[in-house]
Design an enzyme around this catalytic site. Sequence first.
Site, short mmCIF file in Angstrom:
data_model
loop_
_atom_site.label_atom_id
_atom_site.label_comp_id
_atom_site.label_asym_id
_atom_site.label_seq_id
_atom_site.Cartn_x
_atom_site.Cartn_y
_atom_site.Cartn_z
CG ASP A 10 -0.97 26.39 12.30
OD1 ASP A 10 -0.27 25.37 12.17
OD2 ASP A 10 -0.53 27.54 12.13
CG ASP A 52 1.36 29.39 15.12
OD1 ASP A 52 2.28 29.38 14.31
OD2 ASP A 52 0.78 30.45 15.50
CG HIS A 54 4.27 31.32 18.35
ND1 HIS A 54 5.08 31.42 17.23
CD2 HIS A 54 3.00 31.50 17.90
CE1 HIS A 54 4.32 31.64 16.17
NE2 HIS A 54 3.06 31.69 16.53
CG HIS A 71 -1.17 33.16 18.60
ND1 HIS A 71 -0.65 34.40 18.32
CD2 HIS A 71 -0.64 32.32 17.67
CE1 HIS A 71 0.13 34.32 17.25
NE2 HIS A 71 0.17 33.07 16.84
CE LYS A 96 2.51 26.77 11.07
NZ LYS A 96 2.17 28.02 11.73
CB CYS A 140 -0.71 29.19 8.93
SG CYS A 140 0.23 30.18 10.12
C1 VGL Z 1 -1.53 32.09 12.20
C2 VGL Z 1 -1.55 34.32 12.72
C3 VGL Z 1 -0.52 34.13 13.59
C4 VGL Z 1 -2.13 30.95 11.43
C5 VGL Z 1 -0.47 31.89 13.07
O1 VGL Z 1 -2.03 29.78 11.89
O2 VGL Z 1 -2.74 31.22 10.36
N1 VGL Z 1 -2.05 33.30 12.02
N2 VGL Z 1 0.03 32.93 13.76
ZN ZN Z 2 1.41 32.40 15.30
#
Ligand code: VGL
Ligand code: ZN
Length: 194
Positions: A10, A52, A54, A71, A96, A140
């Site tokens: 990420d 990430d 979403h 985000h 993901k 993550c």
């Molecule tokens: C993450 C918070 C929400 C991460 C992803 O990549 O660590 N943290 N979504």
């Molecule tokens: Zn996230």
Amino acid sequence: MSTTALILVDVQNDFCPGGSLAVPKGDAVLPSLNQALFLFQQKGWPIVASRDWHPQNTNHFQSHGGPWPVHCVQYTSGASFHSGLELPCSAYIVSKGMDETADGYSAFEALDETSTPLAQLLQSLDVHRLVVGGLATDYCVKATVLDACRLGFEVIVLKDGVAAVNLQPEDGDKAIEAMRQAGASVVPVHELSL
Ligand code: VGL
Ligand code: ZN
């Protein structure tokens, strides 16, 4: 022949300074990660970048009762990899967090563009050892490393290649400790001996 994969978790604009869920000093991981990318390309070893990814409407977001600001929404610039990350074209991209009812913290919940799960991709490449870096240490990265240890991979976390959200100031340190407890080693990139 058994090999080692680099897993970059990420490293996306929204987790870096200026992003909607900026990790303090999130972009400070870039030199270490780029050094690791160089090493793995030299060796011809597989490189995987998770993202990430979403949907706009997900229980993961505060707008829907979840814990986080919006985000890394699919196809937005916030979801793009940081432009300073020197990802080769040969890198595998896995996504993901597409499920509207799940957080999707672990890269082991991620799928490649043919919907192959990460574990299956790694198995097909005969990967037994992982070097892991990216964002964020306390979410993550931690979830990915704990899953990897459970699945029997040897895991090395890049000490200078991770950064924490630190909602509580100790969260990053606690996550490092939990990863060590699970069997991962934690080393700076210049001490990698592969
Ligand atoms: C993450 C918070 C929400 C991460 C992803 O990549 O660590 N943290 N979504
Ligand atoms: Zn996230």
